[in-house]
Design a protein around this motif. Sequence first.
Motif, PDB file in Angstrom:
ATOM      1  N   GLY A 145      39.491  17.175  36.879  1.00 53.42           N
ATOM      2  CA  GLY A 145      38.864  17.774  38.061  1.00 53.42           C
ATOM      3  C   GLY A 145      38.801  19.289  38.003  1.00 53.42           C
ATOM      4  O   GLY A 145      38.381  19.938  38.951  1.00 53.42           O
ATOM      5  N   LYS A 169      40.273  24.256  39.980  1.00 51.67           N
ATOM      6  CA  LYS A 169      40.114  22.884  40.463  1.00 51.67           C
ATOM      7  C   LYS A 169      38.847  22.832  41.310  1.00 51.67           C
ATOM      8  O   LYS A 169      38.693  23.591  42.259  1.00 51.67           O
ATOM      9  N   GLU A 184      37.630  15.930  41.919  1.00 47.45           N
ATOM     10  CA  GLU A 184      38.552  14.863  41.531  1.00 47.45           C
ATOM     11  C   GLU A 184      38.237  14.400  40.108  1.00 47.45           C
ATOM     12  O   GLU A 184      37.198  14.726  39.553  1.00 47.45           O
ATOM     13  N   GLN A 185      39.124  13.608  39.578  1.00 47.05           N
ATOM     14  CA  GLN A 185      38.915  13.030  38.253  1.00 47.05           C
ATOM     15  C   GLN A 185      37.735  12.048  38.304  1.00 47.05           C
ATOM     16  O   GLN A 185      37.474  11.431  39.337  1.00 47.05           O
ATOM     17  N   ASN A 186      37.065  11.903  37.184  1.00 42.28           N
ATOM     18  CA  ASN A 186      35.993  10.929  37.024  1.00 42.28           C
ATOM     19  C   ASN A 186      36.290  10.173  35.732  1.00 42.28           C
ATOM     20  O   ASN A 186      35.755  10.489  34.680  1.00 42.28           O
TER      21      ASN A 186
END
Length: 182
Positions: A101, A134, A137-139
């Motif tokens: 992220g 940042k 979010e993570q993907n």
Amino acid sequence: MTKLQKWQILHSTMVLDHYWCKVRRDKLYLPNGKIIDDYFVNLKPEVALILPITSNREIIFVRQYRHAVGEFFIELPAGSFDSAQESAETAAIRELQEETGYLAQQVTKISTLYDKPSKDTNQIHLFLAENVTKVGEQNLDITEEIEVLLIPVESVREKIFQGEICVAGTVAALCLGLNFLK
């Protein structure tokens, strides 16, 4: 001057040609006159690895399970890529954002290394990114479950010496990349 000679390929056959795993079997003629009937070569994609550092001088690591060894490892964000589709730099920035992220606005090339040239064809492209931020979010891919860790730059060498950070590409990027820090 050296008298070393390359090995000659007499015949090659693809024994496994799957999207995730390609293996070639070579019949070789060695400079000493010997013939090897079954030398196996892993045809692997290129890898982009990034050493991301925040403005607080923390390195962003990922901790994830690695099935081949059956253990969890602390690594730098990285992933394979198709060099016909994207550059190593683009892949490194993409992997950082997908896995953590965080966004790298600018990267510096550290080095390009061969992973395991005795059996594998791929290279690892190492990059440094400072002042990453940042942004989301993570993907994650279907096979990824990743914990993001922020570790102060000053603590990293000790973690390598203690064996907490022990993946070769990550260690190489850290040992080389920390020399680039401003």
